[in-house]
Write a protein that holds these residues in place. Structure first.
Motif, PDB file in Angstrom:
ATOM      1  N   ALA A 186      -4.445  -1.095 -11.669  1.00 24.48           N
ATOM      2  CA  ALA A 186      -3.667   0.225 -11.049  1.00 24.48           C
ATOM      3  C   ALA A 186      -5.010   1.068 -10.592  1.00 24.48           C
ATOM      4  O   ALA A 186      -4.593   1.915  -9.733  1.00 24.48           O
ATOM      5  CB  ALA A 186      -2.822   0.882 -12.000  1.00 24.48           C
ATOM      6  N   GLU A 187      -6.182   0.970 -11.167  1.00 28.00           N
ATOM      7  CA  GLU A 187      -7.278   1.718 -10.944  1.00 28.00           C
ATOM      8  C   GLU A 187      -7.884   1.507  -9.583  1.00 28.00           C
ATOM      9  O   GLU A 187      -8.840   2.333  -9.178  1.00 28.00           O
ATOM     10  CB  GLU A 187      -8.230   1.758 -11.993  1.00 28.00           C
ATOM     11  CG  GLU A 187      -9.062   0.602 -12.086  1.00 28.00           C
ATOM     12  CD  GLU A 187      -8.073  -0.608 -13.189  1.00 28.00           C
ATOM     13  OE1 GLU A 187      -8.880  -1.457 -13.584  1.00 28.00           O
ATOM     14  OE2 GLU A 187      -7.059  -0.115 -13.405  1.00 28.00           O
ATOM     15  N   ALA A 188      -7.641   0.356  -9.147  1.00 25.23           N
ATOM     16  CA  ALA A 188      -8.469  -0.137  -7.834  1.00 25.23           C
ATOM     17  C   ALA A 188      -7.472   0.602  -6.668  1.00 25.23           C
ATOM     18  O   ALA A 188      -6.143   0.401  -6.722  1.00 25.23           O
ATOM     19  CB  ALA A 188      -8.449  -1.619  -7.714  1.00 25.23           C
ATOM     20  N   ASP A 189      -8.128   0.761  -5.534  1.00 29.03           N
ATOM     21  CA  ASP A 189      -7.504   1.145  -4.283  1.00 29.03           C
ATOM     22  C   ASP A 189      -7.072   0.141  -3.602  1.00 29.03           C
ATOM     23  O   ASP A 189      -7.260  -1.227  -4.033  1.00 29.03           O
ATOM     24  CB  ASP A 189      -8.476   1.640  -3.319  1.00 29.03           C
ATOM     25  CG  ASP A 189      -9.544   2.778  -3.766  1.00 29.03           C
ATOM     26  OD1 ASP A 189      -8.859   3.502  -4.440  1.00 29.03           O
ATOM     27  OD2 ASP A 189     -10.390   3.165  -3.045  1.00 29.03           O
ATOM     28  N   ASP A 190      -5.884   0.211  -2.999  1.00 31.29           N
ATOM     29  CA  ASP A 190      -4.934  -0.609  -2.243  1.00 31.29           C
ATOM     30  C   ASP A 190      -5.862  -1.793  -1.525  1.00 31.29           C
ATOM     31  O   ASP A 190      -5.617  -2.974  -1.484  1.00 31.29           O
ATOM     32  CB  ASP A 190      -3.819  -0.325  -1.558  1.00 31.29           C
ATOM     33  CG  ASP A 190      -2.708   0.466  -2.493  1.00 31.29           C
ATOM     34  OD1 ASP A 190      -2.738   0.163  -3.813  1.00 31.29           O
ATOM     35  OD2 ASP A 190      -1.878   1.309  -1.992  1.00 31.29           O
ATOM     36  N   TRP A 191      -6.521  -1.269  -0.595  1.00 33.47           N
ATOM     37  CA  TRP A 191      -7.509  -2.074   0.102  1.00 33.47           C
ATOM     38  C   TRP A 191      -8.324  -2.804  -0.556  1.00 33.47           C
ATOM     39  O   TRP A 191      -8.439  -4.083   0.078  1.00 33.47           O
ATOM     40  CB  TRP A 191      -8.127  -1.027   1.362  1.00 33.47           C
ATOM     41  CG  TRP A 191      -9.397  -0.282   0.675  1.00 33.47           C
ATOM     42  CD1 TRP A 191      -9.158   0.890   0.407  1.00 33.47           C
ATOM     43  CD2 TRP A 191     -10.673  -0.803   0.594  1.00 33.47           C
ATOM     44  NE1 TRP A 191     -10.627   1.349  -0.033  1.00 33.47           N
ATOM     45  CE2 TRP A 191     -11.475   0.322   0.035  1.00 33.47           C
ATOM     46  CE3 TRP A 191     -11.357  -1.899   0.748  1.00 33.47           C
ATOM     47  CZ2 TRP A 191     -13.016   0.276  -0.355  1.00 33.47           C
ATOM     48  CZ3 TRP A 191     -12.693  -2.143   0.625  1.00 33.47           C
ATOM     49  CH2 TRP A 191     -13.354  -1.037  -0.048  1.00 33.47           C
ATOM     50  N   ALA A 192      -8.940  -2.529  -1.468  1.00 31.09           N
ATOM     51  CA  ALA A 192      -9.911  -3.247  -2.095  1.00 31.09           C
ATOM     52  C   ALA A 192      -9.226  -4.371  -2.883  1.00 31.09           C
ATOM     53  O   ALA A 192      -9.474  -5.651  -3.040  1.00 31.09           O
ATOM     54  CB  ALA A 192     -10.643  -2.435  -3.250  1.00 31.09           C
ATOM     55  N   ARG A 193      -8.023  -4.089  -3.681  1.00 31.69           N
ATOM     56  CA  ARG A 193      -7.180  -5.056  -4.359  1.00 31.69           C
ATOM     57  C   ARG A 193      -6.663  -5.870  -3.235  1.00 31.69           C
ATOM     58  O   ARG A 193      -6.501  -7.087  -3.405  1.00 31.69           O
ATOM     59  CB  ARG A 193      -5.919  -4.337  -5.061  1.00 31.69           C
ATOM     60  CG  ARG A 193      -5.157  -5.283  -5.956  1.00 31.69           C
ATOM     61  CD  ARG A 193      -4.201  -4.712  -6.776  1.00 31.69           C
ATOM     62  NE  ARG A 193      -3.371  -3.450  -6.296  1.00 31.69           N
ATOM     63  CZ  ARG A 193      -3.449  -2.317  -6.214  1.00 31.69           C
ATOM     64  NH1 ARG A 193      -4.460  -1.720  -7.021  1.00 31.69           N
ATOM     65  NH2 ARG A 193      -2.839  -1.426  -5.659  1.00 31.69           N
TER      66      ARG A 193
END
Length: 261
Positions: A186-193
């Motif tokens: 949950a701590e990662a940005d959507d684009w990075a994930r």
């Protein structure tokens, strides 16, 4: 005696000695080398392409197949070899050096390498993760010029076999674990994930490859399956001893300055 002179002798009749002594029998110009890049035989016939006898027998059947790419076949077809002869023709210098280095180390350890097994390794020397590659530019570069940046399973030039089955299953498990781990971050940005997430298309392709190989093996008898498994084990050991199992190379990062920090 070449094929042309053999037919002349049959037509004229008489003994071989009489044919060889006949002044009317003239020598013929050589057709040169076989047009298959890896082949070291002399051409004996022409089908619009100068070929040796073994490759000349293969070409008519190849031309009957839809989508035949004769130019690619000439660049990538194996030499075939005969007896204990081994041909490195058509292989990049780096691949030849790797093969000879591996063979030397096996000899130092007292290991014996059968000519037939070594020839199979040469025929698939451009090894990529979980299979082999026949893409012409990548073959010419010894496996170092993949246009798809090593997304091998999504390429029509990629092929695999039962000796890679355990590696394919391990890789599929790794992809599934990575996907679940990324979904829980949950701590990662959507684009990075999203960019780090294994694609559903790749997972589906891997599953289909595993299913196809498994189904093909399943059609064999128990004795045939045992023989295939033993042969696959030998191939895996030789692949590790000579070249090692190539790793999946990560695609180059797509860094765009316009993205927010």
């Amino acid at each position: 005696m070449c094929r042309t002179h053999r037919w002349q002798r049959i037509k004229r009749g008489g003994t071989l000695e009489e044919f060889l002594a006949d002044p009317a029998v003239k020598g013929l110009l050589s057709l040169g080398d076989c047009s298959v890049l890896a082949c070291n035989r002399q051409a004996v016939s022409e089908f619009g392409t100068r070929l040796c006898h073994p490759h000349g027998k293969q070409l008519p059947a190849l031309r009957r197949k839809p989508g035949c790419d004769e130019a690619r076949w000439l660049r990538t077809a194996p030499s075939g070899g005969f007896g204990v002869e081994i041909s490195f023709r058509g292989l990049p210098d780096l691949v030849v050096a790797q093969l000879l280095f591996g063979l030397q180390h096996r000899c130092h350890r007292g290991a014996r390498t059968e000519a037939g097994n070594f020839r199979v390794l040469i025929d698939s020397a451009v090894v990529v993760p979980f299979g082999t590659c026949s893409e012409p530019s990548n073959v010419a570069a010894g496996g170092g010029a993949c246009p798809l940046r090593f997304r091998c399973v999504g390429c029509d030039h990629f092929s695999t076999d039962v000796s890679y089955l355990s590696d394919l299953r391990t890789y599929l498990d790794d992809l599934l674990r990575q996907r679940e781990k990324l979904r829980s971050m949950a701590e990662a940005d959507d684009w990075a994930r999203t960019e780090a997430m294994p694609s559903d298309a790749e997972i589906t392709r891997i599953r289909r490859l595993i299913q196809r190989v498994t189904e093909d093996v399943g059609t064999l008898t128990e004795a045939e399956r045992g023989e295939i498994q033993r042969a696959a084990q030998v191939v895996r050991q030789m692949r590790q001893n000579f070249l090692g199992m190539p790793r999946i190379r990560q695609p180059l990062p797509d860094l765009r300055p316009e993205r927010p920090a």
